[in-house]
Write an enzyme that holds these catalytic residues in place. Sequence first.
Site, PDB file in Angstrom:
ATOM      1  CB  SER A 258      35.995  39.002  51.037  1.00 22.28           C
ATOM      2  OG  SER A 258      36.663  37.827  51.847  1.00 22.28           O
TER       3      SER A 258
ATOM      4  CE  LYS B  26      37.027  35.160  49.948  1.00 19.68           C
ATOM      5  NZ  LYS B  26      37.141  35.485  51.321  1.00 19.68           N
TER       6      LYS B  26
ATOM      7  CB  ILE C  59      41.501  37.240  57.193  1.00 21.70           C
ATOM      8  CG1 ILE C  59      42.716  37.735  58.187  1.00 21.70           C
ATOM      9  CG2 ILE C  59      41.032  38.837  56.662  1.00 21.70           C
ATOM     10  CD1 ILE C  59      43.811  38.296  56.920  1.00 21.70           C
ATOM     11  N   GLY C  60      38.599  38.230  58.844  1.00 20.37           N
ATOM     12  CA  GLY C  60      37.901  39.285  59.793  1.00 20.37           C
ATOM     13  C   GLY C  60      36.488  38.990  59.882  1.00 20.37           C
ATOM     14  N   GLY C  61      35.853  38.052  59.307  1.00 23.28           N
ATOM     15  CA  GLY C  61      34.541  37.636  59.065  1.00 23.28           C
ATOM     16  C   GLY C  61      33.999  37.303  57.854  1.00 23.28           C
ATOM     17  CB  SER C  62      36.094  36.865  54.614  1.00 22.91           C
ATOM     18  OG  SER C  62      36.412  38.184  54.675  1.00 22.91           O
TER      19      SER C  62
ATOM     20  CG  MET D 291      39.701  38.294  48.599  1.00 22.84           C
ATOM     21  SD  MET D 291      40.244  36.731  48.896  1.00 22.84           S
ATOM     22  CE  MET D 291      42.152  36.707  49.245  1.00 22.84           C
TER      23      MET D 291
END
Length: 550
Positions: free
Chosen positions: A204, A129, A225-228, A178
């Site tokens: 992201s 990434k 960090i939230g589903g990336s 992101m």
Amino acid sequence: MGQNYKEIAAIALARRKAAIPTHYLLPSEYLQNLPRNVTTVPKDSKHFTTHELEIIEAEAADILEKIATRAWTSTEVTKAFCKASIVANQLVTEILFSEALKRAQFLDDYIEKEHKVIGPLHGLPISLKDCMVTPPHPSSIGMACYANEETSEATVLVSILAKLGAVFYVKTAVPVAMMMMETNSNIWGETTGAYHSGCSPGGSSGGEGALLAMRGSPLGVGTDIGGSIRIPSAFNGLYGLKPTFGRFPVYGTKSGITGQDFIFSNNGPMSRSIDTLKLYCQAVLSNEVSPWNLDPKCLAVPWRSGTINPPSRKLRFGIISDNDGEISAHPPIVRGLAMTKKALEKAGHEVFEWSPNNHPEMVREMNNSFYTLGGAAILGLTKEHDEPVFGSMKSYERAYEQGEHGTLGPTKLREMITARNGFQKEYLDRWNATAEDGNQIMDGIILPASPWTAPRLGVTQTDIFCVNYTGVFNLLDYPACTFPVTFTDKDVDKVRTDWKPLNKKDEALQADYDPEFYHGTPVALQCVGRRLEDEKVLDMVEIIANALRM
């Protein structure tokens, strides 16, 4: 005002174009008639030799074995994946082919001279990434301010993977800072889905997800960090692990919101194979590597085996089979949940309905923290180059313009931390309570990774942006791994009837579902475990995958 983002983007795109060998590009006549499902392109385009196809279709363990036994060279493997990545060049930011081929040749020379591998990942191409720093290449994280800025210090994880023998050949696209669940930026443009080019690959780590699905990489590294990690993995039919914070080294990773520790960002592996995820985890978290001596946030916990004892014992799963109290899943996801429940019960495991208490409230707490903490961190930088703001990031802009940026005082921060800690304690108590009345404690939770299989391009830039199903476990800091189940079938997955929406957003999200349009998109779910039970999560996912194949 600094240099305009369009000028910056032109420089970055020209750099990428100059690094692409023209003979790797697909013929222009083929590009004019691309199928909707571009995962078929490597085979159908006739652009690859039989040997190249054999390489890019192989799992990581097979590649490593063939290199170790000298049936294949690292150089030929690297060349095959370089070529495969260019077939999907919209997913790539920085191209590292020159260094990759030099590295591969070094590894080939080493094994020929020493008659042994340099490490457990000897010769394996790994895609990264864009936030993973590989000096001197920029890590733009989708922002003009970083797009052409040289870097000097490698991310700790990158250095570890290099010592293990990995070969880095591409870095993959991400959205602005992101912080979106689609992969679109004013620098690199829009990335589309692998199984449906009219759908998003997620974000992201969207470039990573689509590249893996298109056989452009055997193993990728994303962040979450939230589903990336989980959202792109689900949208592209992959296995993707979001670990507990502290299990993997994070130091030196480029961040969209630098310095915030309210919601921790993790990195983890993504692949088409659960075995590849295990291989990666065992290599990185070994005593020989001891990443906890390189990153002060990394826990001294080596990767463990045999987490389910006895191995044949039956597991107990909670399942969220329709909605989280605020958002209902699309029909194909509901079918995937029913299929998984049936397969597990047939294999003798227990599956019971798990109530998603406070899930929407926890996700609101997470999202609000991003807006509060990220308004200045992100908008202050994008405005320097006049970058337009995407729809799903308007809340960051509002926080910035309303003067909330930079004004987070100690009282507000204490309130945020107190609320977060309260949610974490309540969930821990509920999980422990599953062992009451003589029951075996719940092993894991199965639920959607997203209400969509893979949303149509642009739809998450509207008011139906939704990371409900993933974000809750970032706030709780629980490990979770996605797993593929099936694909959307227009003849089976009909629009909901005799159904009452939970709210206006739920109604709008369901209205987006069109069986004809979404036909063929991957149906994937996630399995969640307790903190620091990352190994058990992968073991459970392997059991689930085997049950689904029976």
